[in-house]
Design a protein around this motif. Structure first.
Motif, PDB file in Angstrom:
ATOM      1  N   UNK A   1      91.192 -27.826  51.489  1.00  0.00           N
ATOM      2  CA  UNK A   1      90.074 -27.000  51.021  1.00  0.00           C
ATOM      3  C   UNK A   1      88.875 -27.876  50.646  1.00  0.00           C
ATOM      4  N   UNK A   2      89.113 -29.019  49.991  1.00  0.00           N
ATOM      5  CA  UNK A   2      88.032 -29.938  49.632  1.00  0.00           C
ATOM      6  C   UNK A   2      87.338 -30.495  50.874  1.00  0.00           C
ATOM      7  N   UNK A   3      88.126 -30.875  51.865  1.00  0.00           N
ATOM      8  CA  UNK A   3      87.573 -31.432  53.106  1.00  0.00           C
ATOM      9  C   UNK A   3      86.755 -30.379  53.837  1.00  0.00           C
ATOM     10  N   UNK A   4      87.320 -29.195  53.957  1.00  0.00           N
ATOM     11  CA  UNK A   4      86.655 -28.105  54.669  1.00  0.00           C
ATOM     12  C   UNK A   4      85.330 -27.752  53.982  1.00  0.00           C
ATOM     13  N   UNK A   5      85.335 -27.724  52.650  1.00  0.00           N
ATOM     14  CA  UNK A   5      84.109 -27.435  51.907  1.00  0.00           C
ATOM     15  C   UNK A   5      83.060 -28.513  52.171  1.00  0.00           C
ATOM     16  N   UNK A   6      83.478 -29.777  52.164  1.00  0.00           N
ATOM     17  CA  UNK A   6      82.542 -30.882  52.426  1.00  0.00           C
ATOM     18  C   UNK A   6      81.999 -30.834  53.849  1.00  0.00           C
ATOM     19  N   UNK A   7      82.753 -30.234  54.757  1.00  0.00           N
ATOM     20  CA  UNK A   7      82.309 -30.091  56.145  1.00  0.00           C
ATOM     21  C   UNK A   7      81.438 -28.853  56.336  1.00  0.00           C
ATOM     22  N   UNK A   8      81.273 -28.078  55.260  1.00  0.00           N
ATOM     23  CA  UNK A   8      80.338 -26.961  55.302  1.00  0.00           C
ATOM     24  C   UNK A   8      80.854 -25.677  55.916  1.00  0.00           C
ATOM     25  N   UNK A   9      82.164 -25.517  55.951  1.00  0.00           N
ATOM     26  CA  UNK A   9      82.725 -24.271  56.473  1.00  0.00           C
ATOM     27  C   UNK A   9      83.744 -23.712  55.489  1.00  0.00           C
ATOM     28  N   UNK A  10      84.029 -22.445  55.631  1.00  0.00           N
ATOM     29  CA  UNK A  10      85.069 -21.818  54.820  1.00  0.00           C
ATOM     30  C   UNK A  10      86.416 -22.054  55.505  1.00  0.00           C
TER      31      UNK A  10
ATOM     32  N   UNK B   1      83.437 -42.745  56.017  1.00  0.00           N
ATOM     33  CA  UNK B   1      83.047 -43.186  54.677  1.00  0.00           C
ATOM     34  C   UNK B   1      82.228 -42.109  53.955  1.00  0.00           C
ATOM     35  N   UNK B   2      81.298 -41.479  54.672  1.00  0.00           N
ATOM     36  CA  UNK B   2      80.478 -40.426  54.061  1.00  0.00           C
ATOM     37  C   UNK B   2      81.329 -39.219  53.684  1.00  0.00           C
ATOM     38  N   UNK B   3      82.252 -38.830  54.567  1.00  0.00           N
ATOM     39  CA  UNK B   3      83.147 -37.722  54.243  1.00  0.00           C
ATOM     40  C   UNK B   3      84.037 -38.098  53.067  1.00  0.00           C
ATOM     41  N   UNK B   4      84.483 -39.335  53.029  1.00  0.00           N
ATOM     42  CA  UNK B   4      85.292 -39.811  51.911  1.00  0.00           C
ATOM     43  C   UNK B   4      84.537 -39.739  50.596  1.00  0.00           C
ATOM     44  N   UNK B   5      83.264 -40.089  50.617  1.00  0.00           N
ATOM     45  CA  UNK B   5      82.439 -40.029  49.402  1.00  0.00           C
ATOM     46  C   UNK B   5      82.295 -38.600  48.913  1.00  0.00           C
ATOM     47  N   UNK B   6      82.139 -37.682  49.843  1.00  0.00           N
ATOM     48  CA  UNK B   6      81.950 -36.278  49.474  1.00  0.00           C
ATOM     49  C   UNK B   6      83.240 -35.614  49.011  1.00  0.00           C
ATOM     50  N   UNK B   7      84.379 -36.155  49.420  1.00  0.00           N
ATOM     51  CA  UNK B   7      85.664 -35.535  49.072  1.00  0.00           C
ATOM     52  C   UNK B   7      86.470 -36.356  48.078  1.00  0.00           C
ATOM     53  N   UNK B   8      85.976 -37.562  47.757  1.00  0.00           N
ATOM     54  CA  UNK B   8      86.697 -38.495  46.892  1.00  0.00           C
ATOM     55  C   UNK B   8      88.063 -38.871  47.480  1.00  0.00           C
ATOM     56  N   UNK B   9      88.104 -38.978  48.814  1.00  0.00           N
ATOM     57  CA  UNK B   9      89.303 -39.426  49.528  1.00  0.00           C
ATOM     58  C   UNK B   9      88.971 -40.758  50.214  1.00  0.00           C
ATOM     59  N   UNK B  10      89.996 -41.533  50.491  1.00  0.00           N
ATOM     60  CA  UNK B  10      89.747 -42.823  51.132  1.00  0.00           C
ATOM     61  C   UNK B  10      89.502 -42.659  52.619  1.00  0.00           C
ATOM     62  N   UNK B  11      88.754 -43.618  53.153  1.00  0.00           N
ATOM     63  CA  UNK B  11      88.479 -43.643  54.580  1.00  0.00           C
ATOM     64  C   UNK B  11      89.786 -43.746  55.367  1.00  0.00           C
ATOM     65  N   UNK B  12      90.715 -44.541  54.863  1.00  0.00           N
ATOM     66  CA  UNK B  12      92.014 -44.711  55.532  1.00  0.00           C
ATOM     67  C   UNK B  12      92.805 -43.424  55.598  1.00  0.00           C
ATOM     68  N   UNK B  13      92.835 -42.684  54.484  1.00  0.00           N
ATOM     69  CA  UNK B  13      93.562 -41.410  54.474  1.00  0.00           C
ATOM     70  C   UNK B  13      92.944 -40.433  55.471  1.00  0.00           C
ATOM     71  N   UNK B  14      91.608 -40.346  55.469  1.00  0.00           N
ATOM     72  CA  UNK B  14      90.939 -39.430  56.395  1.00  0.00           C
ATOM     73  C   UNK B  14      91.182 -39.826  57.844  1.00  0.00           C
ATOM     74  N   UNK B  15      91.203 -41.119  58.123  1.00  0.00           N
ATOM     75  CA  UNK B  15      91.487 -41.589  59.474  1.00  0.00           C
ATOM     76  C   UNK B  15      92.896 -41.178  59.910  1.00  0.00           C
TER      77      UNK B  15
END
Length: 180
Positions: free
Chosen positions: A49-58, A20-34
């Motif tokens: 790229x959006x997910x990777x940025x939200x995870x703090x890596x290049x 849910x927190x990653x979804x909030x930071x990426x504007x993606x749904x929890x279901x899609x990320x799962x």
């Protein structure tokens, strides 16, 4: 073939983020990320790229075999969460895994931070612009802090920061342990 889903999940867990927190930071749904973490779907390059940025890596670090400890963070490393009346700049990506969590909070006139529930740690703030007031627990008194001043307090009472000026307020806010 590189296991993107497992890498995303490992980084998410390493950083102490829920789906849910990653979804909030990426504007993606929890279901899609799962589904992504279980390799049931594939992301577009832009989404990855959006997910990777939200995870703090290049992207290069995401695909590297070993993670190096990042010491210097640039403007490009920051994640910005714009909410109604407030903007949070996560200036050290995934600081939840660290002992302290710095961020910059911008508040529009009359707006407040979210309610910070009581916690074991401490908080430090430096008002970069404007003027804020701190409201703690059931105490009706407001503690005023203006540009150039700092605050330091224990987290043992619920509290909020409110912009009491007619212009925007900007606060460097550091919490230990991470609570944001």
């Amino acid at each position: 073939m590189y296991d993107i889903g497992s890498r995303i999940k490992a980084l998410r867990i390493k950083n102490g983020l829920t789906l849910e927190e990653l979804g909030s930071r990426t504007e993606l749904t929890k279901g899609f990320l799962s589904q992504l973490e279980r390799n049931l779907t594939s992301p577009s390059l832009t989404t990855l790229e959006d997910i990777v940025e939200a995870l703090g890596v290049s992207m290069s670090r995401f695909f590297a075999e070993e993670d190096e400890e990042q010491i210097v963070f640039t403007k490009e490393d920051a994640f910005i969460d714009e909410q109604e009346g407030r903007t949070i700049h996560w200036i050290v990506p995934n600081a939840q895994k660290n002992k302290m969590e710095p961020l910059i909070l911008e508040l529009a006139p009359g707006e407040s931070s979210k309610l910070i529930e009581p916690h074991e740690g401490e908080e430090f703030g430096y008002v970069l612009a404007g003027r804020i007031s701190i409201l703690r627990g059931n105490d009706p008194r407001r503690i005023s802090v203006k540009k150039g001043e700092t605050f330091y307090m224990k987290g043992n009472e619920a509290h909020t920061l409110t912009n009491t000026a007619n212009t925007g307020a900007r606060v460097l806010w550091i919490s230990t342990p991470p609570i944001f």
